[in-house]
Design a protein around this motif. Structure first.
Motif, PDB file in Angstrom:
ATOM      1  N   PRO A  48       0.937  -2.119   0.209  1.00 12.29           N
ATOM      2  CA  PRO A  48       0.232  -0.118   0.039  1.00 12.29           C
ATOM      3  C   PRO A  48       0.973   1.767  -0.156  1.00 12.29           C
ATOM      4  N   THR A  49       0.231   2.090  -0.700  1.00 13.16           N
ATOM      5  CA  THR A  49       1.196   3.349  -0.372  1.00 13.16           C
ATOM      6  C   THR A  49      -0.008   4.406   0.233  1.00 13.16           C
ATOM      7  N   VAL A  50       0.675   5.757   0.415  1.00  8.61           N
ATOM      8  CA  VAL A  50       0.206   6.567   1.197  1.00  8.61           C
ATOM      9  C   VAL A  50      -1.140   7.852   0.318  1.00  8.61           C
ATOM     10  N   VAL A  51      -1.873   7.707   0.506  1.00 13.02           N
ATOM     11  CA  VAL A  51      -3.137   8.637  -0.365  1.00 13.02           C
ATOM     12  C   VAL A  51      -3.835   9.501   0.459  1.00 13.02           C
TER      13      VAL A  51
ATOM     14  N   GLY B  33      -4.588   9.536  -6.406  1.00 15.35           N
ATOM     15  CA  GLY B  33      -4.635   9.808  -4.899  1.00 15.35           C
ATOM     16  C   GLY B  33      -3.208   9.989  -4.188  1.00 15.35           C
ATOM     17  N   ILE B  34      -2.223   9.655  -4.917  1.00 11.29           N
ATOM     18  CA  ILE B  34      -0.503   9.425  -4.029  1.00 11.29           C
ATOM     19  C   ILE B  34      -0.907  10.849  -3.138  1.00 11.29           C
ATOM     20  N   ASP B  35      -0.267  10.885  -2.146  1.00 10.94           N
ATOM     21  CA  ASP B  35      -0.252  11.398  -1.414  1.00 10.94           C
ATOM     22  C   ASP B  35       0.989  11.589  -0.671  1.00 10.94           C
ATOM     23  N   ASN B 111       5.158   1.458   0.280  1.00 12.83           N
ATOM     24  CA  ASN B 111       6.133   2.679   0.316  1.00 12.83           C
ATOM     25  C   ASN B 111       4.791   3.309   1.928  1.00 12.83           C
ATOM     26  N   THR B 125      -2.921   8.375   5.473  1.00  9.62           N
ATOM     27  CA  THR B 125      -3.571   7.544   5.400  1.00  9.62           C
ATOM     28  C   THR B 125      -3.322   6.233   4.326  1.00  9.62           C
ATOM     29  N   VAL B 126      -3.453   5.154   4.238  1.00  9.57           N
ATOM     30  CA  VAL B 126      -3.428   3.923   3.695  1.00  9.57           C
ATOM     31  C   VAL B 126      -4.660   3.055   3.255  1.00  9.57           C
TER      32      VAL B 126
END
Lengths: 57, 290
Positions: A48-51, B33-35, B111, B125-126
Motif C-alpha cells: 500500500p501507498t500513502v494516499v 490519489g498518492i499523497d 510505501n 492514510t493508506v
C-alpha cells in the motif's frame, strides 16, 4: 600517422554526427525505461501507498 | 542562430521527457490519489501523551464504514499498539508520534514510511485491499536496542475482524449449595452491530449463548450454575468469544470451610505469622525455618 594538410569545409547541415545521435537516442530510451520501472514497478508496485484524504479511486 | 537538425531533435526529446515525468507524477497524485505524509494533525508534547485523548490509549478505532484511525506511539524500543490489527478493504489513517526520541515508522516492502518525531504527529492514510501480515520497523537510529525495535501490522479478512473485548466477573469461591453467578461483559468497539457466540465452560458444564452487541456498546451474559452439580473442590471456568478468552478457577467449599475461612483472614498477628512462614519481615529478623 601523419595528418594530411588537406582540410574540407562542409556546410552547417552537412555535419552528420550519426553516432552521437544514436548515443543520445539510446540514452533517452534508457532514461524512459528507468523512469517507468522506478515509478510504475518499484513505487506503485510496492503498495500500500500513502494516499490523500480524498482519494479518487 | 542556426540550430542543427539533430540538436533540435534532442532538445525536443528532452522536453518530452520532462513533460512525461510531470505527467506521471500528476497521474499518480490526481488519478491514484498518492499523497505526501502530512503534519496537519495537532502536535502533542511527549509529556502530555498520557493525558492526550488521541494517544493516551494507542489503538485502532473505527471512524466510519471501512474507515479506521490508528494512533501509534513509538518509544524506545517498541511501538504501541502491537500488533496493529485492521481489516482488509479499509482506509486506515495512521497518526504517529514519539514519546522520547526520533523514531521511524516503516512497513518494509510497502510505501508506508514516516518519521515519528516527538512533539509532532505524522498523518498518513493508506488503503488496505488484501489481508496480510506486515512488519513495522524503526528506521531512525534511536538507541542501543534500535535494531530490536519492531512491531507488526496485521490486515485481517473483513469477516474476521472484530473489536470485541471480554470481561468476566466470577466469584473466586462459593459455599457448597450456593449458586455460581458468572457474568461476562462483551463490548463491541466497532460502529456496526456485531453478532457472536459466547462459550462458557464451568467445570464440565458448557453453555453457548448467541449475542448481538450494538456498535460501541456492550452486553452482559450471565450464567448461573448450581454448585451442588459441580461438587466440592476447584473448578476451572473459561469464557470465550471471538478471539478473546478469559479463564479462572472457582472453589466450591462446604459451609463449614467457608465459615472457618472468615476468622482466618482477620486473624491476629500471631496467627497470620504462623500461617505465613514465608513472611519476609520474620526472615530478616534472622528467624530460621526448618
Amino acid at each position: 600517422m601523419s595528418r594530411s594538410g588537406v582540410a574540407r569545409t562542409i556546410d552547417h547541415d552537412e555535419f552528420d554526427p550519426i553516432g552521437t545521435l544514436a548515443l543520445v537516442v539510446l540514452y533517452f530510451v534508457v532514461l524512459t525505461v528507468m523512469w517507468l520501472f522506478t515509478y510504475f514497478v518499484e513505487f506503485l508496485g510496492h503498495g500500500p501507498t500513502v494516499v490523500g484524504l480524498l482519494p479518487l479511486g | 542562430m542556426r540550430i542543427h537538425t539533430y540538436e533540435k531533435l534532442w532538445l525536443a526529446g528532452s522536453f518530452v521527457l520532462i513533460v512525461g515525468f510531470i505527467v506521471t507524477v500528476t497521474y499518480g497524485s490526481v488519478g491514484l490519489g498518492i499523497d505526501m505524509i502530512g503534519e496537519e494533525a495537532d502536535g502533542v508534547s511527549p509529556d502530555e501523551i498520557s493525558s492526550d485523548e488521541r494517544f493516551s490509549e494507542p489503538r485502532v478505532e473505527q471512524v466510519g464504514e471501512n474507515e479506521y484511525e490508528v494512533y501509534v506511539v513509538a518509544m524506545t524500543f517498541i511501538f504501541q499498539p502491537d500488533p496493529i490489527e485492521v481489516p482488509a478493504n479499509s482506509e486506515v489513517t495512521f497518526y504517529v508520534t514519539s514519546r522520547d526520541v526520533i523514531h521511524g515508522f516503516e512497513v518494509p516492502g510497502t510505501n508506508i514510511n514516516s518519521m515519528a518525531i516527538p512533539g509532532q504527529v505524522a498523518e498518513l492514510t493508506v488503503e488496505f485491499d488484501e489481508p496480510g501480515t506486515y512488519g513495522v520497523i524503526c528506521n531512525e537510529y534511536c538507541g542501543p536496542q534500535h535494531h530490536t525495535m519492531e512491531g507488526s501490522l496485521v490486515v485481517t479478512p473483513e469477516w474476521e475482524f472484530s473489536q470485541t473485548e471480554l470481561e468476566v466477573d466470577a466469584p473466586e469461591s462459593v459455599a457448597q449449595g450456593d449458586e455460581i453467578d458468572l457474568t461476562a461483559t462483551v463490548s463491541n468497539g466497532l460502529l456496526e452491530t456485531h453478532e457472536s457466540t459466547v462459550n462458557v465452560t464451568i467445570g464440565s458444564q458448557t453453555t453457548e449463548q448467541s449475542i448481538t452487541v450494538d456498535g460501541e456498546s456492550s452486553e452482559n451474559v450471565s450464567v448461573t450454575v448450581d454448585s451442588d452439580e459441580l461438587g466440592p473442590g476447584e473448578h476451572d471456568w473459561t469464557v470465550s468469544v471471538d478471539d478473546q478468552e478469559e479463564s479462572g478457577t472457582i472453589t466450591v467449599g462446604n459451609e463449614t470451610d467457608t465459615t472457618e475461612s472468615v476468622p482466618a483472614s482477620v486473624g491476629t498477628e500471631t496467627v497470620s505469622v504462623t500461617m505465613n512462614p514465608a513472611d519476609p519481615t520474620r526472615a530478616s529478623r534472622g528467624v530460621g525455618y526448618p
